[in-house]
Design an enzyme around this catalytic site. Structure first.
Site, short mmCIF file in Angstrom:
data_model
loop_
_atom_site.label_atom_id
_atom_site.label_comp_id
_atom_site.label_asym_id
_atom_site.label_seq_id
_atom_site.Cartn_x
_atom_site.Cartn_y
_atom_site.Cartn_z
N HIS A 140 -3.23 6.05 4.63
CA HIS A 140 -1.82 6.27 4.97
C HIS A 140 -1.40 7.66 4.46
O HIS A 140 -1.80 8.08 3.37
CB HIS A 140 -0.92 5.27 4.25
CG HIS A 140 -1.05 3.84 4.70
ND1 HIS A 140 -1.78 3.44 5.79
CD2 HIS A 140 -0.49 2.71 4.18
CE1 HIS A 140 -1.67 2.11 5.92
NE2 HIS A 140 -0.92 1.65 4.95
N CYS B 46 0.82 -1.22 0.00
CA CYS B 46 0.00 0.00 0.00
C CYS B 46 0.86 1.27 0.00
O CYS B 46 0.56 2.23 -0.73
CB CYS B 46 -0.92 -0.01 1.21
SG CYS B 46 -0.18 -0.71 2.68
P1 NAP Z 1 -7.59 -9.67 7.70
O1 NAP Z 1 -8.65 -8.66 7.90
O2 NAP Z 1 -6.94 -10.28 8.89
O3 NAP Z 1 -8.19 -10.86 6.79
C1 NAP Z 1 -7.48 -12.03 6.48
C2 NAP Z 1 -8.23 -12.84 5.44
O4 NAP Z 1 -7.44 -13.98 5.08
C3 NAP Z 1 -9.55 -13.41 5.98
O5 NAP Z 1 -10.47 -13.51 4.93
C4 NAP Z 1 -9.14 -14.81 6.45
O6 NAP Z 1 -10.19 -15.71 6.50
C5 NAP Z 1 -8.18 -15.18 5.33
N1 NAP Z 1 -7.29 -16.26 5.72
C6 NAP Z 1 -6.38 -16.26 6.71
N2 NAP Z 1 -5.76 -17.44 6.78
C7 NAP Z 1 -6.29 -18.21 5.81
C8 NAP Z 1 -6.09 -19.56 5.37
N3 NAP Z 1 -5.20 -20.35 5.95
N4 NAP Z 1 -6.83 -20.00 4.33
C9 NAP Z 1 -7.75 -19.22 3.74
N5 NAP Z 1 -7.98 -17.94 4.10
C10 NAP Z 1 -7.27 -17.45 5.14
O7 NAP Z 1 -6.39 -9.11 6.83
P2 NAP Z 1 -6.43 -8.04 5.62
O8 NAP Z 1 -6.08 -6.71 6.13
O9 NAP Z 1 -7.67 -8.22 4.83
O10 NAP Z 1 -5.18 -8.50 4.79
C11 NAP Z 1 -5.11 -9.75 4.15
C12 NAP Z 1 -3.80 -9.84 3.39
O11 NAP Z 1 -3.80 -8.91 2.32
C13 NAP Z 1 -2.56 -9.48 4.23
O12 NAP Z 1 -2.12 -10.57 4.97
C14 NAP Z 1 -1.61 -9.00 3.19
O13 NAP Z 1 -0.86 -10.07 2.65
C15 NAP Z 1 -2.51 -8.41 2.14
N6 NAP Z 1 -2.56 -6.94 2.26
C16 NAP Z 1 -1.99 -6.25 1.29
C17 NAP Z 1 -2.00 -4.88 1.33
C18 NAP Z 1 -1.32 -4.13 0.27
O14 NAP Z 1 -0.66 -3.20 0.61
N7 NAP Z 1 -1.44 -4.45 -0.97
C19 NAP Z 1 -2.59 -4.20 2.38
C20 NAP Z 1 -3.18 -4.93 3.38
C21 NAP Z 1 -3.16 -6.31 3.29
P3 NAP Z 1 -11.01 -15.98 7.88
O15 NAP Z 1 -11.92 -14.79 8.06
O16 NAP Z 1 -11.74 -17.23 7.58
O17 NAP Z 1 -10.00 -16.10 8.96
C1 3JM Z 2 0.32 -5.97 4.45
O1 3JM Z 2 0.85 -13.21 6.04
C2 3JM Z 2 1.30 -12.16 6.47
O2 3JM Z 2 2.13 -12.11 7.36
C3 3JM Z 2 0.79 -10.88 5.83
C4 3JM Z 2 1.54 -9.67 6.24
C5 3JM Z 2 1.08 -8.42 5.55
C6 3JM Z 2 1.60 -8.02 4.30
C7 3JM Z 2 2.46 -8.94 3.52
O3 3JM Z 2 3.68 -9.01 3.78
O4 3JM Z 2 1.93 -9.59 2.62
C8 3JM Z 2 0.17 -7.59 6.21
C9 3JM Z 2 -0.20 -6.38 5.66
C10 3JM Z 2 1.23 -6.79 3.77
C11 3JM Z 2 1.77 -6.29 2.49
O5 3JM Z 2 1.02 -5.69 1.73
O6 3JM Z 2 2.96 -6.42 2.22
#
Ligand code: NAP
Ligand code: 3JM
Length: 340
Positions: free
Chosen positions: A246, A133
């Site tokens: 952010h 992000c």
């Molecule tokens: P979150 O609110 O904690 O949601 C996590 C999601 O992943 C939930 O839908 C969860 O399902 C699912 N999940 C976790 N473990 C799993 C598994 N073993 N199998 C299937 N589904 C699983 O987190 P979030 O903020 O949405 O972020 C999710 C991911 O997106 C982060 O970990 C990161 O890699 C990425 N992200 C990227 C950016 C970016 O900058 N591009 C920003 C934020 C996040 P349940 O509800 O069933 O637990």
């Molecule tokens: C943003 O599985 C994890 O530990 C996810 C951590 C995470 C990430 C990532 O490294 O994929 C949380 C929030 C990010 C990201 O966008 O890099």
């Protein structure tokens, strides 16, 4: 938009980003033939709304992707590492939001306003990565400047919202703030220190070089997106007690001279950017204005008077929208229109 409709899966549909992903697909009227919502076993039994229909959440497994054209993943790094190749093997193109594949040379890392041409590389592995992000919102306004006069060096400090850590962190800031204001004990589970009324110069893990992984994401991803390893980038990433959007203080040194005035007129005509810069009337980018919309707000644009070719600016965007879901859906739109 092409008329061809896609079979789409959203992996991590129940999370903070996944939830926004569903809203973006709906808002942007993405051409959908079928839609699958995937999450962990814990969420089986839940239903999520899409355009008035309730869709059941299915468990994400290796077999989830048969017949799927595009899968948008936001279910954490280890889930992407394991399941994105399964999806690709079944002929699906993955748009992945995690850091798992971003630096793989066979995986394009895309910001549509900056390097849409690189989407063509999706054929190598069947995976396209969405940048972090903080990187996305920084490179959108830097692109027109880079094209006009080159960039030698970037110094960035971030002020990042808790929603970037997911649902649990949003709850933690809320609960701690309420506890503090009521003179009650607070709990901390997500961050190593209290986030309410505090700033933590620590996002993701610390690495051997003393930087955090988040800081090095900004360094390495920026160079990959610009296809230019000569750009010097240094970052300090800070978590602040803000829910959504952010903010970033960005200082650049350009190769050729450009004035702050010229930067303003360049950015006024660039895609995805809203110049918000009228200090006399207290107008500058704010998290509260950026949250809930898709433009990257840029303001406080001024000459860095300490060097010949320096510019300072303040960049703010919704980390869950342009920083994650919107960028991923924009990538999927280009894929659907031009490549599938
Ligand atoms: P979150 O609110 O904690 O949601 C996590 C999601 O992943 C939930 O839908 C969860 O399902 C699912 N999940 C976790 N473990 C799993 C598994 N073993 N199998 C299937 N589904 C699983 O987190 P979030 O903020 O949405 O972020 C999710 C991911 O997106 C982060 O970990 C990161 O890699 C990425 N992200 C990227 C950016 C970016 O900058 N591009 C920003 C934020 C996040 P349940 O509800 O069933 O637990
Ligand atoms: C943003 O599985 C994890 O530990 C996810 C951590 C995470 C990430 C990532 O490294 O994929 C949380 C929030 C990010 C990201 O966008 O890099």
């Amino acid at each position: 938009m092409s008329e061809k409709k896609m079979n789409v899966a959203v992996a991590g549909a129940t999370g903070a980003v996944g939830n926004q992903m569903i809203t973006c697909l709906e808002e942007r009227n993405f051409p959908i033939k079928s839609l699958k919502f995937l999450a962990s076993k814990r969420s089986v039994g839940r239903e999520l709304r899409f355009k008035g229909d309730m869709i059941p959440v299915e468990e994400l497994t290796e077999d989830s992707f048969k017949g799927v054209d595009i899968a948008i993943f936001s279910a954490g790094g280890s889930t992407s590492e394991k399941f994105a190749p399964c999806a690709a093997k079944d002929g699906c193109v993955v748009v992945d939001n995690s850091s798992a594949w971003r630096m793989d040379p066979d995986v394009p890392l895309i910001v549509p306003e900056v390097n849409p041409h690189a989407i063509a590389g999706h054929t190598k592995k069947g995976i396209i990565a969405n940048p972090n992000c903080s990187t996305i919102q920084m490179v959108v306004p830097l692109k027109p400047i880079y094209d006009k006069c080159g960039i030698r060096r970037i110094v960035v400090s971030t002020y990042q919202a808790v929603s970037g850590t997911g649902k649990k962190a949003i709850d933690e800031l809320f609960d701690q703030t309420r506890a503090m204001l009521n003179f009650l004990d607070y709990k901390k589970n997500v961050y190593p220190h209290r986030i309410a009324f505090n700033c933590l110069p620590h996002i993701d893990k610390f690495l051997d070089n003393g930087y955090t992984k988040e800081e090095m994401k900004m360094v390495n991803e920026t160079r990959k997106i610009f296809e230019d390893d000569s750009i010097g980038v240094t970052a300090t990433t800070v978590r602040v007690p803000v829910f959504y959007a952010h903010s970033e203080s960005v200082n650049i040194e350009t190769k050729e001279h450009i004035s702050a005035k010229e930067v303003i007129s360049l950015l006024e005509n660039a895609p995805g950017i809203k110049v918000t810069d009228d200090p006399e009337n207290n107008v500058y980018p704010l998290a509260t204005d950026a949250a809930g919309q898709d433009m990257t707000l840029v303001g406080r644009i001024r000459d860095d008077e300490s060097i010949p070719n320096g510019i300072n600016m303040w960049i703010v965007a919704d980390n869950i929208r342009k920083g994650a879901a919107t960028n991923a859906v924009q990538i999927a739109e280009i894929l659907a229109k031009k490549y599938l």
